[in-house]
Every structure is written in structure tokens, then in C-alpha cells.
Design an enzyme around this catalytic site. Structure first.
Site, mmCIF file in Angstrom:
data_model
loop_
_atom_site.group_PDB
_atom_site.id
_atom_site.type_symbol
_atom_site.label_atom_id
_atom_site.label_comp_id
_atom_site.label_asym_id
_atom_site.label_seq_id
_atom_site.Cartn_x
_atom_site.Cartn_y
_atom_site.Cartn_z
ATOM 1 N N ASP A 1 -8.933 -21.739 -0.469
ATOM 2 C CA ASP A 1 -9.723 -20.557 -0.744
ATOM 3 C C ASP A 1 -11.191 -21.006 -0.801
ATOM 4 O O ASP A 1 -11.507 -22.191 -0.758
ATOM 5 C CB ASP A 1 -9.252 -19.872 -2.043
HETATM 6 C C1 GLC Z 1 -12.151 -15.105 -1.527
HETATM 7 C C2 GLC Z 1 -10.730 -14.721 -1.856
HETATM 8 C C3 GLC Z 1 -9.783 -14.846 -0.702
HETATM 9 C C4 GLC Z 1 -10.507 -14.530 0.588
HETATM 10 C C5 GLC Z 1 -11.540 -15.623 0.799
HETATM 11 C C6 GLC Z 1 -12.363 -15.378 2.074
HETATM 12 O O1 GLC Z 1 -12.722 -15.823 -2.588
HETATM 13 O O2 GLC Z 1 -10.136 -15.329 -2.995
HETATM 14 O O3 GLC Z 1 -8.683 -13.959 -0.942
HETATM 15 O O4 GLC Z 1 -9.599 -14.485 1.670
HETATM 16 O O5 GLC Z 1 -12.420 -15.765 -0.306
HETATM 17 O O6 GLC Z 1 -13.152 -14.244 1.930
#
Ligand code: GLC
Length: 745
Positions: A290
Site C-alpha cells: 500500500d
Molecule cells: C491508499 C489506500 C489503497 C489505495 C492506494 C492507492 O492509501 O489504502 O486502498 O489503493 O493508497 O491509492
């Protein structure tokens, strides 16, 4: 020196062209891409390999369709193999041209984006869609999202989010499928199939990404990013199954979660990423972190610094670093020091390259770049109609005293509330490229009806979503006094749920409840239409409103869908997939609770209860009303005793005893009365959504095997145990008939 791989690849592709087409996504045969992947890998420098393990966001979302200088260099020197938050054919083509024509090897980029519930045509938030219990509709919603995304140059969505959660304070419940692992697993599978289809040979499917692996939905106190601490049995029985279902459905990517699990952050958790994900579940795709979750292991106190965090992540099985630039900055040094092996890097790069081959990007890096297709797909009338349809199916009728609903033509309506004429919020949280101003509001929809059907419609906002200003109450009350029925559209703003949006108090924000009290005081029937991203608590409204409709965030055609339900053009059929508490003090509250040694008894003191509130929820899991009525004949089971090889057949006849056709979600639950560990008082093990005309009956049949009764026993083996069970069926998790059976060795 630029060594384009195209002649090499062209030769490879010629050699391999006699091979069959790409295998079904996730259904890996021997490995049809191995020779091609290895041939590309052999050409790569270590820097280029690390570049494939790096994904950055562009600034597109914030500054419009420009390419920041940084990205051109990142792409040009091969130090970034994927980008997210960049879409449209025009923009992705520009970026892809730099990668393919200006980088040394010309390896195509992967474009990812959070297409959580629609790209431009926005569907109900996933928690809302889950209340439809309609797997075909949920799959179709994901398929349309994929078709629009792929038409806009995207290859990959960071969805479905399959985190089970019993925590309405947590803002990301809006993104999931509620509290139940059985239903959550079926929905995970439906959404993966919708996004990916059976293969990527066409141009209307995108990579799915099962997230957030794992256990992210159980943060202590419902506070986003907070610690997750649970027993291994709870993890394997409740939280892990939907991730496993998504993997089994062929999801080609997985995203690690921010949280720690039993003290180990998921992004550095070798047991999770290697043992559970790859060994136990046979996952063959790649793992992306993430957003900066590698770097965050320093804050967790699990890594001494970013370099150490990168080593932990790489050695745990992470393949791609999202936005943290840790691999880009330190991995080469870690390899030189022998802390991370180049073999580990090669395995990660192979997994990423293979998926680029599976998508067909090496064959044609511009395969997803077709402006005509983009124009035809995005916001197509068929997609908007489908969005309206699943929005209708996601709306839960929670209360309907004196048949207040459906509204009858001719009745004058006073439409009030901060969300009545609102369009922007209808797209909900995690709506990415959605355009709120292109939504149709409830007011827009009712105005159209009023013009057609000739009833009087007045409108007043009454108050804002938040804030203490009650100066608008009098206008709202005045129009209410002049109307036959009041429709109050209230709830949260879309920013009040989603990521980093936990709420300690899950009441209606601002003075909205006060407004409703003033409206009820007029003596006119009040229909409360809720728009929210989580279960809310509203006991006074539950008692005093004439009718309550839970609409969640219904997306691009939410207004018309809500109008269809309010006027009975669609008979509401949805049922809650997350328990609604009476008060946040009851949280966590969920249907599959344990009996305890002193089960609830409101009449005595010494048992598991509160002094100041009952144990029961405001509305239970599986609850939802209809404009018709259904009766359940007595539940039948095929026998009293079953061996482990037998099939348990349960059946119940339901009849539509009302005056309009309607759908009923018949639910089947099981209780294991005695186990080597304590067992929940009930667990959902089946459901069927049946459409019945007035007077029509159907005998709904459920079949269970001992596998359906399995759980992680005292020694953590996954199996059923002999003994007594209750088989239960009914319209929700509380109104159940039960029959006792025995499972014998
Ligand atoms: C965010 C979220 C995740 C998302 C990623 C890209 O922090 O936790 O669900 O896909 O970043 O945007």
C-alpha cells in the site's frame, strides 16, 4: 545506449506465436510466458529490475493532464515500471510512448488506479452493492468498471477491497462487503471475475488487486491504520476467507495492508506473503505494497530505517513498492551487502513481467489506447442504466409504518434535507475519476416525476450536513406543513467515510436529527432517506419516522434509483450486510457472536449485558423489508443424523402473501452447538434471492456438506466435528426457524 528489445521480442513472439492464446487469468499452466520473461530479464540491468519493482503516483489528479518533469526521467531511465492515478487514453499514451520509445529496453508501463465502484459511471459504494446480495449484478458492476477503465488506458484496479469489518467507526467499511466471511467471499469472487473475466485477450478487462492483505478491517477502536490484534483462529475463520476467495478466483495482484497483524506489519510479514499467500493459497501474481507502507514500518518500530524496511519487505515477498521509493533508493545497496539476493529480485521482476505479458502489453503497449473506444464506453447510456439498476437493488427498506411507502401519485411532497438536491456526494468515497456534477439528484428525479405525474413538489434544504446552523429549519417546516408527505434526505458527506475517515460518534452529523424532529412534530408522515458510508445510529428516528430507506451512496444515477424505490417502480429487496447498532457503545456488534458462559438475559443482573442499553442491534445483519410480505412455511431437513459424507438438505417454502411482486433473500444459518472451541451462535452458510409474484410460492432448497460445517478446531485443523447442529432459515439473522440435526463419525 538504447537497446530496444523489440527485435528480440518480435523474434520471441514469432517463436511462441504457435502457442495457444494466453491462459485464463490466474489459471497458470506450465508457464507459457517463462521463456519470454526470462529473455527480457536477461537483458535487464539491476537498476532496471528495481525499476520494475517501483510504482509512483503521477500528479495528474491534482494538476491536470501534464507530465511532471520527474516522471519523464523516471520512465525514461527505467527506474519506474508502473504508475497510478493517471488515466485517459491521451495521458497514458504519452507516458507509454516515453517508456517504449525512450527507455533503454522499452518495457511497457503498467497503469493502475483505484476503480473501486466505477471509473466514470459510478456505481453504489461496495457496502451498498453488497446489500443487494445479487452476485450477478455485482459482477456486472465490476465488469462495466473494467470496460470503462480499460477504454481509458488503465490496466489495473486496486480493487476489490475484501476486508471483513465489524467496525462502523472505521471509514473504510464503505469499501467492503460487510461483516460476514461467507457472503464476503462470494462477493470477492464476483468482483474479481467482473474485473478480470477469463482472460486479458480483449480490451475490456483489467487486473484485479485483492486488498488489503490482511486483516485491515479490524483496527482497534475502529481507528484507521490502528493495530490489529486477533487470535489466529479468528483470523483464519473470519478475516482470511475473502482474500482466499479472491485469490482462488484468479486475482493477479495483491496489496499489502498498512496494519500490523500479531505484531508484524503486513508489508514485512513473510508468513503472510510467503506461507499463507503463496504456499497455502498458490498465489502466482505479484504483491504491491500500500501507499508508502514499506517506509511506515519504521514508524511501526519494525524497521530501523527505510533501507532496513526495504530489506524486510523484499525478503518477506513484496514485489512492488508503491510510492515509497525505498526499493529505488536502497535495494541495490542491500543486494551488494548480501542482505537481499538478486534471486529474490529476479523472482519479483518475473512475476511483474509475466503479468505485463499476460495483458498483451509486450505485444502491443498501446492495446488499451483507443480514443474511439474510450468515447463509446465512458458514461454510455447502457452503463448508466446498469448503475441505476444496481443502485435500486442496493437500497434497504428499514421501516415502513402504515404503508407510507410507496408514495402514491397525487400526494404532495415536501422534499427537505441537505442531501435532497445534492449531486456531488452521490458518488461517495473512493470515487476516483467520478464526476459528482454529472450525477442526478433525488430532487432532479422527483422534479421529473412531478412534471410527468402532476403532483406538487416543494423543496427546502433545512440545514447543512454539518454545523449548528438551524436558520433553515423554518422554511423546511413551513413547506412540510403544506405537504401530504415529507421526504427528508439526510446523512454524511462522502468525505466522512473512506480512508482516514474514522468517526467516534456515528450519529447523523450536525443538526440533521433536530431537523427531522421538527418535521415529525408537524404531524405529517416523514420518510427518512439515508445517504451514508457506514452504519449510523439514529434510535429516535428509528422510533418516530414513518419510513426509513438506507440508500448508502448510490452513484451516478442515485436520484432516479431512489425515486424508483420511493414510488414503488422497484420493490426494495436489499438486506443489510453489516449490523446497525443502537449506539456506538455497543460496537463491535455483529450477528455471529459467541454465546458466552452467561448469555444475555434482560431480566437478571449477572449476565453478559449492559446496564443502560439492550444487547440487540437497531437492525440486524440480513435485515431488509419489502413492499410485499412473505410467509415461511416450516423448515424441513432431510434427516436427523448425517455422516461426514452425507449431504444435508434443508428446504423451506416461502410465499408472497402481498399484493405486489417482490424479491426475498432467504437465508440459511448454522450453529455448531458444541465444539472443541466455542462456536458462534449462528453463521451464514447459504442464501437464495427469489422473485415471487403475489400469491406465488417457491420451495427453496439448501444443500450442505460437512465441509460447510468446518472450522479451525482446538488444534487448528480445519474440519467439521461430530455433534449436534442447528440448521436455521429465515428472512434475516434474527427471525429464524431452527431444526436440530446430528453429524456422526
Ligand atoms: C491508499 C489506500 C489503497 C489505495 C492506494 C492507492 O492509501 O489504502 O486502498 O489503493 O493508497 O491509492
Amino acid at each position: 545506449m538504447r537497446l530496444s528489445i523489440w527485435p528480440v521480442l518480435a523474434l520471441l513472439l514469432l517463436i511462441n506465436s504457435c502457442k495457444t492464446t494466453a491462459p485464463a487469468a490466474g489459471k497458470q499452466t506450465a508457464d507459457p510466458y517463462l521463456s519470454q520473461v526470462d529473455s527480457v530479464l536477461a537483458l535487464m540491468t539491476l537498476d532496471e529490475k528495481i525499476g520494475q519493482m517501483t510504482i509512483f503516483t503521477t500528479d495528474w489528479e491534482s494538476t491536470g493532464p501534464t507530465i511532471r518533469e520527474g516522471y519523464q526521467n523516471d520512465i525514461r531511465n527505467g527506474s519506474c515500471g508502473a504508475l497510478f492515478n493517471s488515466h485517459t487514453v491521451a495521458f497514458t499514451r504519452k507516458l507509454q510512448e516515453i517508456a517504449v520509445k525512450e527507455s533503454r529496453l522499452g518495457i511497457p508501463l503498467l497503469f493502475g488506479y483505484d476503480v473501486i465502484h466505477g471509473y466514470k459511471t459510478i456505481f453504489p459504494i461496495p457496502l451498498g452493492e453488497s446489500c443487494s446480495w445479487d452476485l450477478a449484478a455485482i459482477e456486472q458492476s465490476a465488469a462495466i468498471a473494467a470496460a470503462e477503465s480499460a477504454a481509458a488506458g488503465l490496466h489495473w484496479t486496486f480493487a476489490p477491497m475484501v476486508d471483513i469489518s465489524r467496525e462502523p467507526r472505521w471509514g473504510r467499511v464503505m469499501e467492503g462487503a460487510g461483516e460476514d466471511p461467507y457472503l464476503g467471499s462470494l462477493i470477492a469472487r464476483a468482483r474479481v471475475h467482473g474485473f478480470q473475466g477469463d482472460n486479458f485477450n480483449g480490451t475490456d478487462r483489467i487486473l484485479a488487486c485483492i486488498k488489503h492483505f490482511a486483516g485491515y478491517g479490524a483496527p482497534i477502536a475502529g481507528r484507521d491504520y490502528n493495530t490489529v490484534d486477533m487470535s489466529m483462529r479468528m483470523f483464519r475463520d473470519i478475516y482470511l476467507p475473502p482474500y482466499e476467495a479472491g485469490i482462488a478466483a484468479g486475482a493477479r495482484t495483491i496489496m499489502t495492508s498498512f496494519n500490523e497483524l500479531d505484531g508484524v506489519p503486513s508489508t514485512g510479514n513473510k508468513w503472510l506473503l510467503n506461507d499463507v499467500l503463496r504456499k497455502e493459497n498458490g498465489f502466482t501474481g505479484f504483491v504491491v505494497t500500500d501507499y508508502t507502507s514499506i517506509n511506515e514500518m519504521v514508524n511501526h518500530g519494525f524497521a530501523a530505517d527505510d533501507k532496513h524496511a526495504g530489506e524486510l519487505a523484499a525478503n518477506a515477498g513484496v514485489d512492488m513498492d508503491m510510492q515509497g521509493a525505498v526499493f529505488q533508493r536502497y535495494l541495490k545497496e542491500s543486494i551488494a551487502a548480501g542482505i537481499v539476493s538478486e534471486k529474490t529480485v529476479d523472482e519479483a521482476v518475473r512475476r511483474i513481467l509475466r503479468i505485463k505479458f499476460e495483458l498483451g502489453l509486450f505485444k502491443d503497449p498501446f492495446k488499451y489506447c483507443n480514443e474511439a473506444r474510450e468515447k463509446a464506453q465512458v458514461f454510455s447510456p447502457a452503463h448508466l442504466e446498469a448503475a441505476r439498476d444496481i443502485a435500486r437493488k442496493s437500497i434497504v427498506l428499514l421501516k415502513n409504518d402504515n404503508k407510507t411507502l410507496p408514495l402514491t401519485k397525487g400526494k404532495s411532497i415536501a422534499l427537505v434535507g441537505p442531501l435532497a438536491a445534492d449531486r456531488e456526494n452521490l458518488i461517495g468515497a473512493w470515487s476516483g475519476a467520478g464526476e459528482g456534477d454529472k450525477c442526478v439528484s433525488v430532487y432532479d428525479a422527483l422534479k421529473e416525476r412531478a412534471a410527468k405525474d402532476g403532483f406538487k413538489l416543494t423543496h427546502a434544504k433545512g440545514c447543512a450536513i454539518q454545523g449548528e446552523d438551524t436558520s433553515g429549519f423554518s422554511e423546511a417546516v413551513n413547506i412540510a406543513r403544506d405537504a401530504d408527505i415529507i421526504v427528508a434526505v439526510v446523512g454524511e458527506s462522502k468525505e466522512m467515510s473512506g480512508e482516514a475517515s474514522s468517526r467516534a460518534f456515528i450519529t447523523l452529523p450536525g443538526v440533521q436529527e433536530q431537523l427531522i424532529k421538527e418535521l415529525v412534530a408537524t404531524g405529517k408522515p416523514v420518510v427518512v432517506v439515508l445517504m451514508n458510508g457506514r452504519p449510523l445510529t439514529f434510535p429516535w428516528i428509528a422510533e418516530h419516522a414513518a419510513a426509513i430507506v438506507e440508500t448508502w451512496w448510490t452513484g451516478s444515477r442515485g436520484g432516479p434509483a431512489i425515486g424508483d424505490v420511493l414510488y414503488g417502480d422497484y420493490n426494495p429487496s436489499a438486506k443489510l450486510t453489516m449490523t446497525f447498532p443502537r449506539d456506538v457503545g455497543q460496537v463491535p456488534i455483529f450477528y455471529s457472536y459467541k454465546n458466552t458462559g452467561r448469555p444475555y438475559d434482560p431480566n437478571t443482573k449477572w449476565n453478559s449485558r449492559y446496564q443502560d442499553i439492550v444487547n440487540s442491534p437497531q437492525y440486524p445483519f440480513g435485515f431488509g423489508l419489502s413492499y410485499t410480505t412473505f410467509t415461511y412455511d416450516s423448515l424441513k431437513v432431510s434427516g436427523k443424523q448425517y455422516s461426514f459424507k452425507d449431504t444435508i438438505v434443508a428446504s423451506v417454502k416461502i410465499t408472497n402473501t402481498g399484493s405486489v411482486k417482490g424479491e426475498e433473500i432467504v437465508q440459511l444459518y448454522v450453529r455448531d452447538l458444541v465444539g472443541s472451541v466455542t462456536r458462534p451462535v449462528k453463521e451464514l452458510k447459504g442464501f437464495e434471492k427469489v422473485m415471487l409474484a403475489p400469491g406465488e410460492s417457491k420451495n427453496v432448497i439448501f444443500k450442505l456438506t460437512s465441509k460447510d460445517l468446518a472450522f479451525h478446531t482446538a488444534d487448528m485443523t480445519f474440519k467439521a466435528e461430530p455433534g449436534a447442529f442447528w440448521i436455521m432459515a429465515g428472512p434475516d439473522s434474527e427471525r429464524l426457524q431452527k431444526r436440530e440435526i446430528r453429524l456422526v463419525e
